[in-house]
Design a protein around this motif. Structure first.
Motif, mmCIF file in Angstrom:
data_model
loop_
_atom_site.group_PDB
_atom_site.id
_atom_site.type_symbol
_atom_site.label_atom_id
_atom_site.label_comp_id
_atom_site.label_asym_id
_atom_site.label_seq_id
_atom_site.Cartn_x
_atom_site.Cartn_y
_atom_site.Cartn_z
ATOM 1 N N CYS A 123 0.856 -1.182 0.000
ATOM 2 C CA CYS A 123 0.000 0.000 0.000
ATOM 3 C C CYS A 123 0.892 1.231 0.000
ATOM 4 C CB CYS A 123 -0.918 -0.004 1.218
ATOM 5 S SG CYS A 123 -1.870 1.522 1.405
ATOM 6 N N ASN A 125 0.818 4.648 0.451
ATOM 7 C CA ASN A 125 -0.097 5.645 1.015
ATOM 8 C C ASN A 125 0.438 7.071 0.814
ATOM 9 O OD1 ASN A 125 -2.525 6.276 2.361
ATOM 10 N ND2 ASN A 125 -1.476 6.440 4.311
ATOM 11 N N ASP A 128 -1.396 11.656 -2.361
ATOM 12 C CA ASP A 128 -1.654 13.074 -2.611
ATOM 13 C C ASP A 128 -0.382 13.909 -2.494
ATOM 14 O OD1 ASP A 128 -1.870 12.254 0.132
ATOM 15 O OD2 ASP A 128 -2.586 14.255 0.645
ATOM 16 N N THR A 154 -2.804 4.880 -2.430
ATOM 17 C CA THR A 154 -3.956 5.306 -1.626
ATOM 18 C C THR A 154 -3.674 6.644 -0.949
ATOM 19 O OG1 THR A 154 -3.217 4.246 0.428
ATOM 20 C CG2 THR A 154 -4.537 2.906 -1.081
ATOM 21 N N THR A 155 -4.750 7.289 -0.540
ATOM 22 C CA THR A 155 -4.687 8.401 0.408
ATOM 23 C C THR A 155 -5.717 8.089 1.478
ATOM 24 O OG1 THR A 155 -4.067 9.992 -1.325
ATOM 25 C CG2 THR A 155 -4.853 10.895 0.776
ATOM 26 N N ARG A 158 -8.331 10.608 2.804
ATOM 27 C CA ARG A 158 -9.409 10.998 1.882
ATOM 28 C C ARG A 158 -10.204 9.800 1.377
ATOM 29 N NH1 ARG A 158 -6.159 15.366 -1.997
ATOM 30 N NH2 ARG A 158 -5.455 16.759 -0.309
ATOM 31 N N GLY A 159 -9.810 8.605 1.796
ATOM 32 C CA GLY A 159 -10.511 7.405 1.349
ATOM 33 C C GLY A 159 -10.225 6.994 -0.078
ATOM 34 N N GLN A 160 -9.208 7.563 -0.695
ATOM 35 C CA GLN A 160 -8.922 7.283 -2.100
ATOM 36 C C GLN A 160 -8.371 5.867 -2.295
ATOM 37 O OE1 GLN A 160 -6.573 11.093 -2.642
ATOM 38 N NE2 GLN A 160 -7.614 11.054 -4.605
ATOM 39 N N ASN A 161 -9.023 5.121 -3.177
ATOM 40 C CA ASN A 161 -8.620 3.770 -3.599
ATOM 41 C C ASN A 161 -8.690 2.729 -2.486
ATOM 42 O OD1 ASN A 161 -8.154 4.655 -6.196
ATOM 43 N ND2 ASN A 161 -5.934 4.779 -5.971
ATOM 44 N N ASP A 163 -11.358 1.151 -1.500
ATOM 45 C CA ASP A 163 -12.215 0.073 -1.987
ATOM 46 C C ASP A 163 -11.439 -0.885 -2.886
ATOM 47 O OD1 ASP A 163 -11.911 2.105 -3.873
ATOM 48 O OD2 ASP A 163 -13.919 1.832 -4.730
ATOM 49 N N LYS A 164 -10.550 -0.346 -3.694
ATOM 50 C CA LYS A 164 -9.726 -1.179 -4.570
ATOM 51 C C LYS A 164 -8.728 -2.002 -3.748
ATOM 52 C CE LYS A 164 -10.077 2.081 -8.425
ATOM 53 N NZ LYS A 164 -9.324 2.997 -9.315
#
Length: 299
Positions: A123, A125, A128, A154-155, A158-161, A163-164
């Motif tokens: 991951c 992280n 951004d 991911t970030t 911000r909840g980015q990615n 779910d993936k």
């Protein structure tokens, strides 16, 4: 068929492991702050869905320990790699791997081989903060270091990615029944979580050496004459000067600390709380095995 398994999350301090797990689970499993080494012991966070269950093991950041507390924290992170189904390595995507990352990679790869080649998911992280021109270089460097082709940018804040990332983790977990009831999200005791909520508020409000020297011990817990939950907690520090900071002028700091903590504690326990806080000085408590046991950082 459902998929279910245990995933150990490891990485350096302050890369966002706890923020990531809290966001995926949808509940606060571990406290978070910008201070390194906020997480001090292993905590389980349970992601529940119709297709599977991911039991995350949140671990303290792996670092070079300088106190007995630090050694206990690193030992807990290493111990989390036993009897698991996957390793989630969380790194800071905005930079290239350093020496500590190389040590963590060695630890992860040895654990993966010892457990019949369990998968390593990377991951990356804080995407951004990753400049576009360094995406390929940084990603390839970390993938090579951890010998994996399974990675996700991911970030967590911000909840980015996320779910993936969850989909990627579920794909590598074994088919089988859920490991925990569907209404559970952590193995942390309520008393320990209350202590951590108070400590988090200290971390967010203090600077320099105070955050690292602070712990919280629950001293009393039960209904008072009015039927409210009464909690007495000691904020433990190592120096008299730190005690003065936490009390504040005219007791204002500790009063505000109680106000900020009580609201979140009431959300957790779902009842009205009377919270009493005081500050204790215990010199070099981070070197005391007895104090570490009292604070539930060590067995």
């Amino acid at each position: 068929m459902l998929r279910a398994g245990i995933v150990a999350a490891i990485g350096q301090p302050n890369v966002g492991k706890s923020t990531l797990i809290n966001a995926i689970v949808g509940q606060k499993v571990s406290i978070v702050s910008s201070k390194p080494q906020t997480t001090r012991r292993r905590a389980i966070g349970i992601y529940q869905s119709e297709v599977g269950q991911i039991v995350f093991v949140d671990t303290p950041g792996i670092h070079e320990p300088h106190t007995r507390l630090g050694k206990v924290m690193v030992d807990q992170a290493r111990g989390a790699l036993d009897s698991i189904d996957a390793i989630l390595v969380v790194v800071d995507a905005a930079r290239l791997p350093n020496e500590l990352d190389r040590q963590i990679a060695k630890l992860a790869l040895n654990a993966a081989k010892a457990e019949t080649e369990i998968p390593i998911i990377l991951c990356l992280n804080k995407m951004d903060l990753l400049k576009a021109e360094f995406v390929v270089e940084n990603t390839e460097a970390f993938c090579k270091l951890f010998a994996t082709e399974k990675w996700m940018l991911t970030t967590a804040t911000r909840g980015q990615n996320l779910d993936k990332l969850v989909e990627m983790l579920l794909e590598v977990l074994p088919e089988g029944d859920q490991l925990f009831p569907t209404d559970e999200f952590t193995d942390q005791s309520t008393r320990f979580m209350v202590a951590e909520i108070i400590r988090e508020k200290v971390l967010l409000s203090t600077k320099q050496e105070v955050p690292h020297s602070t712990a919280v011990r629950i001293e009393a817990w039960g209904p008072n004459a009015k039927g409210d939950l009464e909690i007495s907690a000691a904020v433990v520090v190592e120096k008299a000067s730190q005690r003065a900071i936490l009390i504040g002028k005219g007791g204002q700091f500790i009063k505000q600390l109680g106000i900020d903590s009580r609201k979140e504690i009431e959300d957790l326990v779902q009842e009205h709380v009377f919270l009493e806080l005081h500050v204790l000085v215990r010199e070099e408590w981070r070197q005391s095995l007895r104090m570490l046991r009292e604070l539930e950082y060590s067995e």
